[in-house]
Design an enzyme around this catalytic site. Structure first.
Site, PDB file in Angstrom:
ATOM      1  N   SER A  22      36.411  52.432  38.901  1.00  0.00           N
ATOM      2  CA  SER A  22      37.586  53.165  39.382  1.00  0.00           C
ATOM      3  C   SER A  22      37.163  54.465  40.050  1.00  0.00           C
ATOM      4  O   SER A  22      37.691  54.853  41.093  1.00  0.00           O
ATOM      5  CB  SER A  22      38.548  53.457  38.221  1.00  0.00           C
ATOM      6  OG  SER A  22      39.145  52.282  37.745  1.00  0.00           O
ATOM      7  N   GLY A 124      41.975  44.639  44.422  1.00  0.00           N
ATOM      8  CA  GLY A 124      43.247  45.283  44.717  1.00  0.00           C
ATOM      9  C   GLY A 124      43.090  46.770  44.942  1.00  0.00           C
ATOM     10  O   GLY A 124      43.798  47.371  45.760  1.00  0.00           O
ATOM     11  N   SER A 195      51.459  53.481  38.794  1.00  0.00           N
ATOM     12  CA  SER A 195      50.265  52.856  39.361  1.00  0.00           C
ATOM     13  C   SER A 195      49.324  53.933  39.880  1.00  0.00           C
ATOM     14  O   SER A 195      49.671  54.680  40.799  1.00  0.00           O
ATOM     15  CB  SER A 195      50.629  51.904  40.508  1.00  0.00           C
ATOM     16  OG  SER A 195      49.477  51.490  41.219  1.00  0.00           O
ATOM     17  N   GLN A 197      46.642  53.310  41.504  1.00  0.00           N
ATOM     18  CA  GLN A 197      46.217  52.900  42.836  1.00  0.00           C
ATOM     19  C   GLN A 197      47.203  53.364  43.898  1.00  0.00           C
ATOM     20  O   GLN A 197      46.806  53.890  44.950  1.00  0.00           O
ATOM     21  CB  GLN A 197      46.061  51.383  42.884  1.00  0.00           C
ATOM     22  CG  GLN A 197      44.939  50.854  42.011  1.00  0.00           C
ATOM     23  CD  GLN A 197      44.879  49.337  42.008  1.00  0.00           C
ATOM     24  OE1 GLN A 197      45.656  48.666  42.680  1.00  0.00           O
ATOM     25  NE2 GLN A 197      43.953  48.781  41.246  1.00  0.00           N
ATOM     26  N   ASP A 342      44.159  48.047  31.525  1.00  0.00           N
ATOM     27  CA  ASP A 342      42.908  47.305  31.695  1.00  0.00           C
ATOM     28  C   ASP A 342      42.293  46.884  30.364  1.00  0.00           C
ATOM     29  O   ASP A 342      41.470  45.964  30.327  1.00  0.00           O
ATOM     30  CB  ASP A 342      41.893  48.143  32.478  1.00  0.00           C
ATOM     31  CG  ASP A 342      42.213  48.203  33.961  1.00  0.00           C
ATOM     32  OD1 ASP A 342      42.974  47.342  34.439  1.00  0.00           O
ATOM     33  OD2 ASP A 342      41.711  49.116  34.639  1.00  0.00           O
ATOM     34  N   ARG A 414      37.880  40.456  32.782  1.00  0.00           N
ATOM     35  CA  ARG A 414      38.212  41.103  31.515  1.00  0.00           C
ATOM     36  C   ARG A 414      38.530  40.074  30.426  1.00  0.00           C
ATOM     37  O   ARG A 414      38.198  40.288  29.247  1.00  0.00           O
ATOM     38  CB  ARG A 414      39.370  42.082  31.699  1.00  0.00           C
ATOM     39  CG  ARG A 414      39.027  43.218  32.652  1.00  0.00           C
ATOM     40  CD  ARG A 414      40.013  44.363  32.587  1.00  0.00           C
ATOM     41  NE  ARG A 414      39.818  45.278  33.701  1.00  0.00           N
ATOM     42  CZ  ARG A 414      38.894  46.229  33.733  1.00  0.00           C
ATOM     43  NH1 ARG A 414      38.076  46.382  32.709  1.00  0.00           N
ATOM     44  NH2 ARG A 414      38.780  47.030  34.780  1.00  0.00           N
TER      45      ARG A 414
END
Length: 460
Positions: A22, A124, A195, A197, A342, A414
């Site tokens: 990330s 993504g 989010s 992102q 996550d 994951r």
């Protein structure tokens, strides 16, 4: 790849996890759009981080040779226009650890139109963050992805970028995403779905927008972007639930990517399930990424965090895991889900070993990850001899432990690691199909587990 896991392991020692992807996505983007040279150390060679580097290579000039070589699979050394990358010694996570990626940036004004579509693969984060970067670029770009990525929602990032002045088109809300960038104006954005992102995409666009850009979050999400921008000198203001930003062009920088706490979560779980003491070194301890430790504490898992330095605003240090006597059941509320999104696969597989039922409420976002994780987690637990079900937007895990069995990771990194870790405490042997997907975020996962004493073996 299929692996067999035998119960009875006892882990011990110290471990490192790959660099935080990330963080790496964001820092590579900031390096490629900086003015001057940036040097990034310990950048993870995860598949989705390579997607970001590969796409950036298509829209930069001076940075292209280094980014191209780094993102390729052949591991060759590249030099050109002042940009280099060099491999160091074999890393403890089972792959050659990247020691330094040096990128010569030309600023956002130096971005160039790509010759074709930018392939984001399965990432993504790549697609959403680059949408923010490209929103002000004066050319047309198309972002595409693989089959899985093409099912994930993209309107949530397209809508605020349109409000800022970019032309953004999606295919019924999904990839491919077509962007025609141009002059942007700052906005006040209040996302309907939390989010990190989308927040980051808006902030990256806001760096090149007239006026002030503000993101007001209903629930706080990971804050790597705003930490990095503040460390680089950008005019930012962060308060509870709000991030303010004004136009800014940053210069090159040097930083070492911290270890990925989300990858560390699998090692914490493995230690807990095997009653082991373990220390993870060089790991990122950003509070917006370690909420899963508070959830684990409610499950009876004791850990300690020891910060020893900061890297571009990110706290880094050691994470110590105490031996655990067992796992307690829990209830995760909807407002907690975005903070541990996550880690839910590994939390759910831990809960399979609790003595009673656990519930993860309002977890519908799991349906639009790399796979439908809500159904996939439940199916995997059942395949390993446990009890679980997806009930609407909720995940219900029955507890009582796992008998052992054979689970399919369904192409999800994951879930692959969560199934393997949970199988350490099963009553009988287990097998997990699709273990190679762990390379998406944790290259060398199997080798790391074996080095700590886990009874895992690859099957032909």
């Amino acid at each position: 790849m299929r692996v067999r896991i035998m119960p009875g392991s006892r882990l011990e020692g110290k471990a490192r996890v790959p660099g935080d992807k990330s963080v790496a996505h964001r820092w590579i983007i900031l390096a490629a759009t900086a003015i001057g040279r940036s040097a990034l150390v310990e950048v993870p060679r995860s598949l989705d981080v390579r997607s970001t580097a590969s796409c950036l290579a298509r829209i930069t000039s001076k940075a292209r040779p280094a980014l191209d070589a780094w993102s390729s699979n052949d591991g060759s050394l590249a030099k050109g226009h002042g940009s280099t990358w060099n491999l160091g010694v074999e890393g403890s996570v089972g792959t050659a650890a990247l020691r330094a990626l040096e990128v010569e940036g030309e600023g956002r004004s130096g971005l160039v139109a790509p010759a074709g579509a930018l392939d984001c693969g399965n990432a993504g984060t790549t697609m959403r963050l680059l949408s923010g970067v490209l929103a002000s670029a004066p050319f047309e770009t198309e972002l595409v992805g693989d089959r899985s990525l093409s099912t994930r929602p993209m309107e949530r990032v397209a809508q605020p970028l349109r409000s800022m002045g970019a032309v953004v088109e999606t295919a019924d809300g999904h990839a491919p995403v077509r962007i025609v960038g141009g002059a942007l104006s700052g906005i006040v954005f209040e996302p309907g779905t939390p989010s990190a992102q989308v927040k980051s995409a808006v902030l990256l666009a806001g760096l090149d927008a007239d006026g002030r850009t503000e993101v007001r979050e209903p629930v706080g999400t990971r804050d790597h972007t705003e930490r990095a921008l503040a460390a680089l000198g950008a005019p930012t203001s962060v308060s509870e639930g709000s991030v303010l930003l004004e136009r800014y062009q940053h210069e090159g920088f040097a930083a070492t990517v911290p270890g990925d706490p989300s990858s560390g979560a699998f090692l914490v779980a493995a230690a807990a399930l095997s009653g082991s003491e373990l220390t993870i070194v060089g790991v990122g301890l950003n509070p917006s990424r370690t909420r899963f430790l508070e959830v684990m504490a409610r499950m009876g898992i004791h850990t300690e965090r020891r910060i020893d330095r900061f890297e571009l605003g990110e706290p880094v240090g050691e994470l110590w895991v105490a031996p655990s006597a067992g796992i307690d059941s829990l209830r995760v509320e909807p407002d907690e889900i975005p903070l541990v999104i996550d880690e839910i696969p590994v939390l759910a597989l831990l809960a399979a070993h609790a003595d009673s039922e656990s519930r993860f409420l309002g977890a519908s976002e799991l349906r639009v990850k790399e796979s439908d994780r809500l159904e996939g987690i439940a199916a995997g637990i059942r395949a390993l001899g446990g009890a679980a079900a997806a009930e609407g937007h909720d995940l219900v895990v029955g507890g009582g432990g796992l008998q052992g069995g054979r689970a399919d990771a369904m192409g999800d990194h994951r879930m692959a690691m969560a199934f393997a870790v949970a199988a350490l405490a099963a009553r009988g042997p287990s097998e997990v199909d699709g273990m190679q997907r762990a390379d998406v975020s944790f290259p060398g996962f199997v080798a790391t587990m074996q080095s700590l004493g886990a009874l895992l073996e690859e099957l032909p």
